[in-house]
Design an enzyme around this catalytic site. Structure first.
Site, PDB file in Angstrom:
ATOM      1  N   ARG A  43       0.832  -1.221   0.000  1.00 49.25           N
ATOM      2  CA  ARG A  43       0.000   0.000   0.000  1.00 49.25           C
ATOM      3  C   ARG A  43       0.867   1.272   0.000  1.00 49.25           C
ATOM      4  NH1 ARG A  43      -3.167  -3.742  -0.499  1.00 49.25           N
ATOM      5  NH2 ARG A  43      -5.322  -3.772   0.230  1.00 49.25           N
ATOM      6  N   GLU A  56      -5.337   3.677   6.325  1.00 49.74           N
ATOM      7  CA  GLU A  56      -4.994   3.499   4.915  1.00 49.74           C
ATOM      8  C   GLU A  56      -5.661   4.585   4.085  1.00 49.74           C
ATOM      9  OE1 GLU A  56      -5.579   1.126   1.066  1.00 49.74           O
ATOM     10  OE2 GLU A  56      -6.441   0.006   2.728  1.00 49.74           O
ATOM     11  N   SER A 104     -10.805  -1.180   3.240  1.00 50.79           N
ATOM     12  CA  SER A 104     -10.019  -1.229   4.479  1.00 50.79           C
ATOM     13  C   SER A 104      -9.706   0.187   4.939  1.00 50.79           C
ATOM     14  CB  SER A 104      -8.698  -1.957   4.253  1.00 50.79           C
ATOM     15  OG  SER A 104      -8.917  -3.286   3.874  1.00 50.79           O
TER      16      SER A 104
END
Ligand code: EPU
Length: 338
Positions: free
Chosen positions: A166, A334, A238
């Site tokens: 990520r 995130e 998420s």
């Protein structure tokens, strides 16, 4: 020269963010090409600006008082076709899942495990979208950019994108300096099924074996079963990243919790499942007013209807606190918080 397609003032962002929070932008410009961006920056875009792609990984906690730039270019083209390997360029405004479908229809392997990830192609390299044992970085060959400082078009090969879990250069050194206009992918005609993650193999076998179509359908079914549909329940997938901890910390936790999911990273550290930590901290399905922790996947925070970004953020802080108190682990967000 190409002209920007549409420009809006004092526009609601509700339909443009998957959390469905009601905030406004002072100005929003939809663009297609690097030339559009040059025209825009040449005309003196000195105020605050940001890129909003599909709005699937962002939480607006206030109105945006600058200019939002949204890619809407729609091209997908084969650049190079040499038997096994096929290089494909997709414009930043293409829906990610449309690109996956395009590849599956043509028998091209490499991104099928990333089926049904919401968002647009231009956002894929930024957070290096990933799921079910695959990441965008596995298939990305080159990223095309507009350089804000020089007004020039640039491209970066994948080796210079600093891709990680990520992570990419676009979140760090190039943040606010480069705008992605297109991405080149290297796909393959040779079947390369990746079935090692969770229930993927079982779901693929249940559909008759590892064809591209079966993998795409299996992954889509797994996602639909766990992740809430943003058109029904606002969310951004998420909300937290899975934390990566040192081996000693992972061992200490595993001694107390034998069922702790652990994914060893190449550097000797260990990735833990934030969803598991939140779940075991007792927060799965937790609700507070108009926001909640999704009942089938604790990593996902949801807008139960009419919530503000500030309410979602307050819940996120509460979740982080509970996980820290219970396990001594910090989990980072995130989602981009604006
Ligand atoms: N788990 C729980 N309770 C939960 C959620 C998960 O116990 O509420 C456990 C699971 O049983 C499993 C482990 O945690 O043992 C991992 O769960 P899962 O396979 O569902 O994956 P994840 O780590 O929770 C990541 C990605 C997802 C991606 C899936 C599948 C991140 C932050 N999330 O989730 O990505 O779809 O793997 O590959 O890396 C996203 O980024 O928006 C996203 C949805």
């Amino acid at each position: 020269m190409h002209i920007m397609i549409r420009e809006f003032h004092h526009i609601s962002l509700r339909a443009r963010n998957s959390f469905r929070v009601e905030q406004q932008a002072a100005r929003l410009v939809e663009f297609e090409t690097a030339d559009d961006l040059r025209t825009l920056f040449d005309s003196g875009l000195s105020e605050r600006w940001t890129v909003l792609s599909g709005g699937n990984n962002v939480l607006f906690t206030a109105d945006y008082d600058g200019t939002i730039l949204t890619p809407v270019s729609q091209g997908i083209a084969v650049l190079d076709d040499r038997g096994d390997d096929v290089c494909v360029r997709a414009d930043a405004g293409v829906e990610w899942d449309d690109l996956v479908e395009w590849a599956v229809v043509r028998g091209l392997w490499g991104i099928e495990n990333l089926s049904l990830i919401p968002g647009k192609v231009g956002a894929a390299p930024v957070q290096n979208i990933g799921a079910y044992g695959c990441e965008a970085a596995d298939a990305i060959e080159r990223v095309h950019l507009f350089c804000v400082e020089s007004g020039a078009r640039l491209s970066l090969d994948a080796a210079h994108c600093a891709f990680g879990y990520r992570e990419s250069v676009f979140k760090h050194e190039l943040k606010g300096r480069a705008i992605i206009t297109a991405v080149d992918f290297r796909l393959s005609r040779t079947p390369r099924p990746k079935l090692g993650y969770g229930d993927v193999e079982r779901e693929v076998e249940a559909r008759g074996g590892a064809t591209l179509r079966n993998i795409r359908e299996a992954i889509s079914a797994i996602r639909r079963a766990k992740l809430p549909d943003t058109t029904v329940l606002g969310n951004a997938g998420s909300f937290f990243k899975n934390p990566v901890v040192d081996a000693a910390t992972a061992e200490r936790l595993a001694a107390e919790h034998p069922d702790l999911p652990r994914y060893p990273a190449p550097d000797g550290r260990v990735k833990l499942a934030a969803g598991w930590l939140i779940d075991r901290a007792g927060m799965k399905g937790y609700r507070s007013g108009r926001v909640g922790v999704h009942e089938r996947q604790a990593l996902v925070l949801v807008n139960l209807g009419g919530a503000t970004g500030a309410e979602v953020l307050a819940l996120a802080r509460e979740v982080q606190t509970r996980v820290r108190e219970r396990f001594g682990i910090a989990i980072d967000t995130e989602v981009n918080i604006l």
